[in-house]
Design an enzyme around this catalytic site. Structure first.
Site, PDB file in Angstrom:
ATOM      1  N   LYS A 196      10.190  35.562  22.764  1.00  0.00           N
ATOM      2  CA  LYS A 196      10.085  36.821  22.024  1.00  0.00           C
ATOM      3  C   LYS A 196      10.934  37.876  22.714  1.00  0.00           C
ATOM      4  O   LYS A 196      11.096  37.855  23.944  1.00  0.00           O
ATOM      5  CB  LYS A 196       8.606  37.235  21.962  1.00  0.00           C
ATOM      6  N   SER A 210       2.947  40.405  15.394  1.00  0.00           N
ATOM      7  CA  SER A 210       4.298  40.869  15.647  1.00  0.00           C
ATOM      8  C   SER A 210       5.275  39.783  16.090  1.00  0.00           C
ATOM      9  O   SER A 210       6.481  39.981  16.015  1.00  0.00           O
ATOM     10  CB  SER A 210       4.273  41.965  16.714  1.00  0.00           C
ATOM     11  N   SER A 237      -1.084  38.900  17.562  1.00  0.00           N
ATOM     12  CA  SER A 237       0.333  38.691  17.265  1.00  0.00           C
ATOM     13  C   SER A 237       0.873  37.282  17.460  1.00  0.00           C
ATOM     14  O   SER A 237       2.026  37.028  17.135  1.00  0.00           O
ATOM     15  CB  SER A 237       1.181  39.646  18.099  1.00  0.00           C
TER      16      SER A 237
HETATM   17  N1  GLN Z   1      -1.182  43.711  14.585  1.00  0.00           N
HETATM   18  C1  GLN Z   1      -1.690  44.296  15.769  1.00  0.00           C
HETATM   19  C2  GLN Z   1      -1.044  45.626  16.011  1.00  0.00           C
HETATM   20  O1  GLN Z   1      -0.227  46.003  15.253  1.00  0.00           O
HETATM   21  C3  GLN Z   1      -1.536  43.356  16.923  1.00  0.00           C
HETATM   22  C4  GLN Z   1      -0.223  43.369  17.562  1.00  0.00           C
HETATM   23  C5  GLN Z   1      -0.101  42.475  18.742  1.00  0.00           C
HETATM   24  O2  GLN Z   1      -0.942  41.601  18.987  1.00  0.00           O
HETATM   25  N2  GLN Z   1       0.936  42.693  19.527  1.00  0.00           N
HETATM   26  O3  GLN Z   1      -1.331  46.300  16.932  1.00  0.00           O
END
Ligand code: GLN
Length: 473
Positions: A76, A151, A175
């Site tokens: 990532k 994400s 994410s």
């Molecule tokens: N969807 C969640 C957020 O927007 C989780 C994001 C993540 O786990 N990095 O914060």
């Protein structure tokens, strides 16, 4: 034999048995990445990947047998790899090059992995769809018009499209698991402290973990074996014993807990029927399914959206137009450098989180929001501990349903935040949770189920997943 269809374990064996060379393998995956460019899963193929594969062939010829010898991996875009751009999906960091290797990259390299490139993501890991990336959205690998989740959507999409057998993502609130569910693959969020975050750009430090995507369990478990362990560079990395995760154990006697509250929360959602099918399936396998309670689990989402922005606010303070990031060209003094660089550099969702975080930490609201969220976190930890007295693994859906269409979420950001309703609890209490592919939704797209374990008990959830995988075939 199509190289890109092979698992990491198969690739390594073929390479060590001289049936394939690392170069050949890396080349096949890179060609596949190029062929699937329109999905926008991979932001950059590293220009030295093939050269590194060649050097790895020489090393193997001299007897090197690393656990990931010659295995291609994609990371990532928020994981530091020395000399490479690490942009966190943000135009603010588009030219930033890592000064050092993160511990996870160091471990990958030590075991002989070939890091092919970096994957797209929601800016600073904030989002659930990769629609928040400054470098364009990533498409769902199964239905091009849908999101891959986020994400870590680029990493999930890359694995599902056979652009690499294993990819790394990060988790703060789902994410890895949610995109794994949307892309029909496995996604592990390990226990808090299991994997070092040294060199991983922080979102909310009390919740962040590196996570693992794969198409099969052996690869996932192998990767955890490589990455797990205490690290003197990360104070929060845990001393906990690292197991041999690829040795799956007998799970026929374990108890599986279903939180009553989760049954309530799934009512009317697309995941409801699939979750019921999953419980039936477990019973069919003669596994014992028991009801448990996590009374305040419905507060987890609100708790997360206070704690995560609060921590993000301070973590993002370092991006100021002076260090790391690009600087506004119109700024005339220091104040303006800060203000204008941040205004121009951060995207909309990131700014929203910064405002949310500052609000919940501000003197008049600290007790009402931040302290209350911390108190709820304490309750959730207690309630999960209590539930784990009655069972070994908890189950819950990963996402609300199938991957949704690109651009279909209403402009109200809370609608997107709701995506995380089932995933955030594992982050808040620090438990490991694995999303496994199970069932299909009404558009015949994949759905996922979470196997949520006791802290540092990744071994049981992998073993249960293996048992399920065997019986699904
Ligand atoms: N969807 C969640 C957020 O927007 C989780 C994001 C993540 O786990 N990095 O914060």
């Amino acid at each position: 034999m199509e190289i890109t269809k092979l698992s990491a374990v198969e690739l390594r064996n073929s390479i060590l048995n001289k049936k394939l060379s690392c170069y050949e393998v890396a080349n096949a995956f890179i060609e596949n990445i190029k062929k699937h460019e329109k999905y926008n899963a991979v932001l950059e193929i590293f220009d030295d990947a093939l050269q590194n594969a060649k050097s790895m062939d020489d090393k193997i010829a001299k007897g090197f047998q690393g656990k990931l010898a010659g295995v291609p991996v994609i990371i990532k875009d928020n994981i530091l790899y020395k000399g490479k751009i690490c942009s966190c999906g943000s135009k603010f960091l588009k030219d930033y090059r890592a000064e050092y290797n993160s511990t996870v990259v160091e471990k990958l390299l030590n075991e002989g992995a070939i890091i092919l490139g970096r994957a797209n993501m929601d800016e600073f890991a904030m989002g659930s769809s990769t629609e928040n990336s400054a470098f364009g959205i990533t498409h769902n690998p199964i239905d091009f018009d849908r999101v891959p989740g986020g994400s870590s959507g680029g990493s999930a999409c890359a694995v599902a499209l056979d652009l690499c057998p294993i990819a790394l993502g990060t988790e703060t609130g789902g994410s890895v698991r949610q995109p794994a569910s949307y892309c029909g693959i496995y996604g592990l969020k390990p226990s808090y402290g299991r994997i070092s975050r040294y060199g991983v750009v922080a979102f909310a430090s009390s919740l962040d973990q590196v996570g693992i995507f794969s198409k099969n369990l052996e690869d996932n478990a192998l990767m955890l074996e490589v990455l797990a362990g205490q690290d003197e560079n990360d104070e929060t990395s845990a001393k906990a014993k690292v197991d041999n995760y690829t040795n799956f154990v007998d799970v026929s006697k374990i108890k599986i807990g279903v939180p009553n509250e989760i049954l309530n929360m799934t009512k009317g959602l697309d995941c409801e029927k699939n979750f019921a099918n999953f419980m039936d399936f477990l019973k069919h396998l003669n596994l014992e399914v028991v009801p448990v309670s996590i009374k305040n689990i419905e507060l987890a989402l609100a708790t997360y959206y206070i704690l995560a922005p609060a921590e993000a606010t301070s973590n993002l303070a370092r991006f100021d137009g002076v260090k790391y990031t690009s600087r506004s060209s119109t700024a005339k003094n220091l104040q303006e450098i800060y203000k204008q660089s941040r205004s121009q550099g951060f995207g909309k969702e990131v700014k929203r989180r910064i405002m949310l975080g500052n609000y919940v930490l501000s003197s008049g609201f600290y007790d009402a929001y931040y302290n209350k969220a911390k108190a709820v976190q304490g309750l959730l930890i207690e309630q999960c501990d209590e539930a784990f007295k009655k069972c070994d693994v908890l189950i819950m859906p990963t996402a609300l349903g199938e991957a949704y269409e690109i651009g279909s979420k209403p402009s109200d950001p809370v609608e997107t935040y709701k995506e995380d309703v089932f995933t955030v609890t594992a982050n808040i209490v620090g438990s490991p949770s694995l999303s496994i592919p199970f069932g299909k939704g009404k558009h015949n797209l994949p759905l996922g189920i979470q196997l949520f374990g006791k802290k540092f008990d990744e071994k049981t959830i992998y073993s249960l997943a293996k048992f399920i995988e065997k019986n699904l075939k």
